[in-house]
Design an enzyme around this catalytic site. Sequence first.
Site, PDB file in Angstrom:
ATOM      1  N   ASP A  46       2.257   3.853  -2.625  1.00 49.76           N
ATOM      2  CA  ASP A  46       0.904   3.931  -2.093  1.00 49.76           C
ATOM      3  C   ASP A  46       0.931   3.942  -0.562  1.00 49.76           C
ATOM      4  OD1 ASP A  46      -0.131   3.792  -4.664  1.00 49.76           O
ATOM      5  OD2 ASP A  46      -0.276   1.606  -4.620  1.00 49.76           O
ATOM      6  N   PRO A  47      -0.095   4.498   0.086  1.00 47.67           N
ATOM      7  CA  PRO A  47      -0.151   4.476   1.553  1.00 47.67           C
ATOM      8  C   PRO A  47      -0.035   3.068   2.133  1.00 47.67           C
ATOM      9  CG  PRO A  47      -1.755   6.029   0.700  1.00 47.67           C
ATOM     10  CD  PRO A  47      -1.190   5.313  -0.496  1.00 47.67           C
TER      11      PRO A  47
END
Length: 313
Positions: A46-47
């Site tokens: 995920d970012p």
Amino acid sequence: MARRTPSSIHLLFAVDKPVGCTSHDVVARARRALSERRVGHAGTLDPLASGVMVLGVGQATRLLGRITQETKSYIADIAFGFETNTDDAEGEATRRVEVVPELFDRAFAERAVAASVGPQMQVPPAFSAISVNGVRSYKRARAGDAVELPPRSVEVLSATLVAVSDVAGSPVWTVAYTVSKGTYIRALARDLGRSVDSAAHVASLRRTASGTVTLSDCLDIDALTVDAAQSRCLDPVRVLGCPAISVPTETLEDIRCGRRLSPKLVSAATRPVGEGDIVALVHEGSLHAVARLEAGRIAMCDVFPQAIGGVAL
């Protein structure tokens, strides 16, 4: 349509993904740094998350599907007091619960974390890359659609409480996890909060290992060059986790043509091989094929015309 220029390097390497960029961003940066189009990754982060990301270049991209079967390890900061629609700090609060004093108690936290270990059915976050009728779940969630993903079988192999902190009056548990493929740490945080009659989300997340690849193997994506990737390339046999057979020169033509090899070569494997087992076929420090023992002979699964470097038997 223009033909793709053949890759000039064929290897696996790892980078320490920084917070704030997507996995696709990392691949794009690697393509520019290496001047190679054929680059892929072996597991999305995920970012919000940082840490180990394994990349493949050239022929090594064909190994990435096998690598995603590995277990992964993380360090997560789990914040209590509210849930979010994304199950992490990037989302909007969806449920708030008053923080109780016992959430600051280390012994209480240790018992709750230990109870999460083992096989279980997990409902993935609505904001995930799981495909539903051909559409990514996160795209539907962002569009405002109600997303209800079915539970899936996962396993928490280990969970250890590292610390309990007070952050602006709210408890934060730092937990080290090792989990099976497909396990969402965001969902573990959500479920951990509910298990103690509270609400929680992931405040920060760092992947510390992907299979046998750890942070010590990783390159800085901002300092990535062809020379750096080649000098720190990963041993594909180690990453695959399968036994290897060092094959003689006279077998290379048979391997390239996809022919089956004599079972006599099995005796040279780095560890015992049984019917149906996957093996790596190696010659002079390069991986030439991934094969399987079938009916007493070595049958090709994937053959790499441009061998993948970095093997250290």
